[in-house]
Write a protein that holds these residues in place. Structure first.
Motif, PDB file in Angstrom:
ATOM      1  N   MET A  46      -0.405  -0.801 -14.937  1.00 25.08           N
ATOM      2  CA  MET A  46      -0.566  -2.191 -14.525  1.00 25.08           C
ATOM      3  C   MET A  46      -0.805  -3.018 -15.780  1.00 25.08           C
ATOM      4  O   MET A  46      -1.626  -2.669 -16.626  1.00 25.08           O
ATOM      5  N   ASN A  47      -0.058  -4.126 -15.904  1.00 17.50           N
ATOM      6  CA  ASN A  47      -0.202  -5.008 -17.056  1.00 17.50           C
ATOM      7  C   ASN A  47       0.253  -6.416 -16.663  1.00 17.50           C
ATOM      8  O   ASN A  47       0.517  -6.670 -15.487  1.00 17.50           O
ATOM      9  N   ALA A  48       0.373  -7.292 -17.631  1.00 18.55           N
ATOM     10  CA  ALA A  48       0.715  -8.690 -17.351  1.00 18.55           C
ATOM     11  C   ALA A  48       2.122  -8.845 -16.775  1.00 18.55           C
ATOM     12  O   ALA A  48       2.416  -9.853 -16.132  1.00 18.55           O
ATOM     13  N   GLN A  49       2.991  -7.857 -16.987  1.00 17.45           N
ATOM     14  CA  GLN A  49       4.345  -7.937 -16.436  1.00 17.45           C
ATOM     15  C   GLN A  49       4.422  -7.330 -15.034  1.00 17.45           C
ATOM     16  O   GLN A  49       5.135  -7.826 -14.177  1.00 17.45           O
ATOM     17  N   THR A  50       3.719  -6.233 -14.793  1.00 12.89           N
ATOM     18  CA  THR A  50       3.829  -5.533 -13.510  1.00 12.89           C
ATOM     19  C   THR A  50       2.917  -6.108 -12.430  1.00 12.89           C
ATOM     20  O   THR A  50       3.277  -6.096 -11.252  1.00 12.89           O
ATOM     21  N   LEU A  51       1.759  -6.620 -12.800  1.00 16.88           N
ATOM     22  CA  LEU A  51       0.804  -7.112 -11.796  1.00 16.88           C
ATOM     23  C   LEU A  51       1.346  -8.266 -10.947  1.00 16.88           C
ATOM     24  O   LEU A  51       1.218  -8.233  -9.724  1.00 16.88           O
ATOM     25  N   PRO A  52       1.978  -9.282 -11.528  1.00 19.46           N
ATOM     26  CA  PRO A  52       2.486 -10.378 -10.688  1.00 19.46           C
ATOM     27  C   PRO A  52       3.605  -9.950  -9.733  1.00 19.46           C
ATOM     28  O   PRO A  52       3.873 -10.638  -8.746  1.00 19.46           O
ATOM     29  N   LYS A  53       4.238  -8.821 -10.001  1.00 21.41           N
ATOM     30  CA  LYS A  53       5.330  -8.348  -9.143  1.00 21.41           C
ATOM     31  C   LYS A  53       4.833  -7.615  -7.898  1.00 21.41           C
ATOM     32  O   LYS A  53       5.617  -7.327  -7.004  1.00 21.41           O
ATOM     33  N   VAL A  54       3.553  -7.291  -7.851  1.00 17.42           N
ATOM     34  CA  VAL A  54       2.996  -6.565  -6.703  1.00 17.42           C
ATOM     35  C   VAL A  54       3.046  -7.467  -5.472  1.00 17.42           C
ATOM     36  O   VAL A  54       2.558  -8.599  -5.498  1.00 17.42           O
ATOM     37  N   GLN A  55       3.651  -6.971  -4.410  1.00 20.58           N
ATOM     38  CA  GLN A  55       3.733  -7.715  -3.153  1.00 20.58           C
ATOM     39  C   GLN A  55       2.593  -7.284  -2.239  1.00 20.58           C
ATOM     40  O   GLN A  55       2.571  -6.159  -1.749  1.00 20.58           O
ATOM     41  N   MET A  56       1.653  -8.165  -2.025  1.00 22.54           N
ATOM     42  CA  MET A  56       0.505  -7.865  -1.185  1.00 22.54           C
ATOM     43  C   MET A  56       0.889  -7.991   0.287  1.00 22.54           C
ATOM     44  O   MET A  56       1.590  -8.945   0.665  1.00 22.54           O
ATOM     45  N   PRO A  57       0.434  -7.071   1.142  1.00 28.48           N
ATOM     46  CA  PRO A  57       0.768  -7.136   2.565  1.00 28.48           C
ATOM     47  C   PRO A  57       0.290  -8.418   3.240  1.00 28.48           C
ATOM     48  O   PRO A  57       0.906  -8.876   4.199  1.00 28.48           O
ATOM     49  N   ALA A  58      -0.782  -9.006   2.751  1.00 26.06           N
ATOM     50  CA  ALA A  58      -1.342 -10.203   3.379  1.00 26.06           C
ATOM     51  C   ALA A  58      -0.640 -11.483   2.944  1.00 26.06           C
ATOM     52  O   ALA A  58      -1.049 -12.567   3.333  1.00 26.06           O
ATOM     53  N   ARG A  59       0.418 -11.369   2.157  1.00 28.66           N
ATOM     54  CA  ARG A  59       1.126 -12.554   1.698  1.00 28.66           C
ATOM     55  C   ARG A  59       1.610 -13.399   2.871  1.00 28.66           C
ATOM     56  O   ARG A  59       1.651 -14.616   2.805  1.00 28.66           O
ATOM     57  N   ALA A  60       1.942 -12.751   3.995  1.00 25.42           N
ATOM     58  CA  ALA A  60       2.401 -13.477   5.181  1.00 25.42           C
ATOM     59  C   ALA A  60       1.308 -14.369   5.755  1.00 25.42           C
ATOM     60  O   ALA A  60       1.598 -15.320   6.487  1.00 25.42           O
ATOM     61  N   LEU A  61       0.049 -14.091   5.423  1.00 27.60           N
ATOM     62  CA  LEU A  61      -1.043 -14.932   5.923  1.00 27.60           C
ATOM     63  C   LEU A  61      -0.991 -16.337   5.336  1.00 27.60           C
ATOM     64  O   LEU A  61      -1.686 -17.220   5.807  1.00 27.60           O
ATOM     65  N   LEU A  62      -0.169 -16.525   4.310  1.00 27.42           N
ATOM     66  CA  LEU A  62      -0.052 -17.859   3.732  1.00 27.42           C
ATOM     67  C   LEU A  62       0.742 -18.799   4.622  1.00 27.42           C
ATOM     68  O   LEU A  62       0.780 -19.996   4.385  1.00 27.42           O
ATOM     69  N   GLU A  63       1.393 -18.252   5.629  1.00 25.59           N
ATOM     70  CA  GLU A  63       2.121 -19.091   6.566  1.00 25.59           C
ATOM     71  C   GLU A  63       1.134 -19.926   7.369  1.00 25.59           C
ATOM     72  O   GLU A  63       0.143 -19.422   7.881  1.00 25.59           O
ATOM     73  N   LEU A  64       1.407 -21.202   7.519  1.00 23.78           N
ATOM     74  CA  LEU A  64       0.524 -22.073   8.281  1.00 23.78           C
ATOM     75  C   LEU A  64       0.777 -21.912   9.778  1.00 23.78           C
ATOM     76  O   LEU A  64       1.909 -21.705  10.212  1.00 23.78           O
ATOM     77  N   ASP A  65      -0.304 -22.011  10.542  1.00 27.64           N
ATOM     78  CA  ASP A  65      -0.183 -22.020  11.991  1.00 27.64           C
ATOM     79  C   ASP A  65       0.599 -23.273  12.380  1.00 27.64           C
ATOM     80  O   ASP A  65       0.235 -24.386  11.969  1.00 27.64           O
ATOM     81  N   PRO A  66       1.685 -23.162  13.164  1.00 19.21           N
ATOM     82  CA  PRO A  66       2.514 -24.336  13.459  1.00 19.21           C
ATOM     83  C   PRO A  66       1.791 -25.404  14.272  1.00 19.21           C
ATOM     84  O   PRO A  66       2.115 -26.585  14.170  1.00 19.21           O
ATOM     85  N   ASN A  67       0.809 -25.012  15.072  1.00 18.70           N
ATOM     86  CA  ASN A  67       0.100 -25.993  15.903  1.00 18.70           C
ATOM     87  C   ASN A  67      -0.976 -26.751  15.146  1.00 18.70           C
ATOM     88  O   ASN A  67      -1.140 -27.954  15.312  1.00 18.70           O
ATOM     89  N   THR A  68      -1.730 -26.058  14.322  1.00 16.72           N
ATOM     90  CA  THR A  68      -2.860 -26.699  13.647  1.00 16.72           C
ATOM     91  C   THR A  68      -2.598 -27.005  12.176  1.00 16.72           C
ATOM     92  O   THR A  68      -3.380 -27.692  11.548  1.00 16.72           O
ATOM     93  N   GLN A  69      -1.532 -26.430  11.617  1.00 15.68           N
ATOM     94  CA  GLN A  69      -1.218 -26.550  10.196  1.00 15.68           C
ATOM     95  C   GLN A  69      -2.344 -25.990   9.317  1.00 15.68           C
ATOM     96  O   GLN A  69      -2.596 -26.467   8.223  1.00 15.68           O
ATOM     97  N   LYS A  70      -3.039 -24.968   9.845  1.00 17.52           N
ATOM     98  CA  LYS A  70      -4.073 -24.265   9.086  1.00 17.52           C
ATOM     99  C   LYS A  70      -3.665 -22.802   8.976  1.00 17.52           C
ATOM    100  O   LYS A  70      -2.927 -22.292   9.807  1.00 17.52           O
ATOM    101  N   ARG A  71      -4.206 -22.123   7.965  1.00 16.95           N
ATOM    102  CA  ARG A  71      -3.884 -20.709   7.798  1.00 16.95           C
ATOM    103  C   ARG A  71      -4.602 -19.854   8.825  1.00 16.95           C
ATOM    104  O   ARG A  71      -4.036 -18.926   9.365  1.00 16.95           O
ATOM    105  N   PHE A  72      -5.861 -20.130   9.066  1.00 18.17           N
ATOM    106  CA  PHE A  72      -6.655 -19.354  10.002  1.00 18.17           C
ATOM    107  C   PHE A  72      -7.341 -20.326  10.972  1.00 18.17           C
ATOM    108  O   PHE A  72      -8.527 -20.627  10.803  1.00 18.17           O
TER     109      PHE A  72
END
Length: 187
Positions: free
Chosen positions: A155-181
């Motif tokens: 792990m280094n400055a080149q490989t770390l940003p490429k890691v895809q975290m499973p929770a990345r989908a949580l960044l999607e906003l709720d369509p009704n409230t426009q909030k994440r949670f």
């Protein structure tokens, strides 16, 4: 009555002069410029990896760093101890999930945030003592324990940003409230 007000005002004036003359609270010691620079970590690490320092670490090195500096609080393998657990199955966060079940594998959206937080705030009792190589190593170990990386490359400055975290989908906003949670109420 006037005399009482006069004495109260005089007493307040004397106390304020005393505080100004002796320093505000007379506790602690002023920081030296070197101490300020040790805590003034710049820049912050952005999600895309901008600001990551040089260095690298492997999962095996991270296991050693973790055992030395992290296991006493987070458990032998990150399952939890006196403090928050770090390892979990990458299940989705919903209304039914208790916040004690949040962990790096199912809640954190960016691996670079894990690096930045670990570098600044961990270990709890002595934050900032880990070298950049040690931080890269312990981040690699934690990501490996969560099943997010396979641990085959350092792990280094080149490989770390490429890691895809499973929770990345949580960044999607709720369509009704426009909030994440929308179900979480913050104080």
């Amino acid at each position: 009555m006037r005399r009482k007000r006069f004495y109260v005002a005089l007493l307040a004036l004397a106390l304020s002069a005393l505080v100004l003359a002796q320093g505000r609270y007379q506790i602690g010691t002023p920081l030296s410029e070197q101490e300020v620079q040790e805590w003034n970590i710049r820049p912050s690490i952005l999600a895309n990896g901008v600001g990551l320092p040089p260095g690298q670490g492997t999962v095996d090195e991270g296991a050693q760093v973790y055992a030395t500096h992290c296991a006493s609080c987070h458990g032998a393998t990150g399952e939890g101890g006196a403090f928050t657990r770090l390892v979990s199955e990458p299940f989705p966060i919903t209304k039914e999930v208790d916040s004690v079940d949040f962990a790096i594998g199912n809640y954190w959206q960016y691996a670079t945030t894990l690096f930045d937080y670990t570098r600044r705030a961990m270990p709890f009792a002595t934050p900032g003592i880990l070298s950049n190589d040690e931080v890269y190593a312990v981040v690699a170990y934690i990501l490996y324990q969560n099943g997010i990386i396979d641990g085959s490359e350092p792990m280094n400055a080149q490989t770390l940003p490429k890691v895809q975290m499973p929770a990345r989908a949580l960044l999607e906003l709720d369509p009704n409230t426009q909030k994440r949670f929308p179900w979480i109420r913050l104080p």
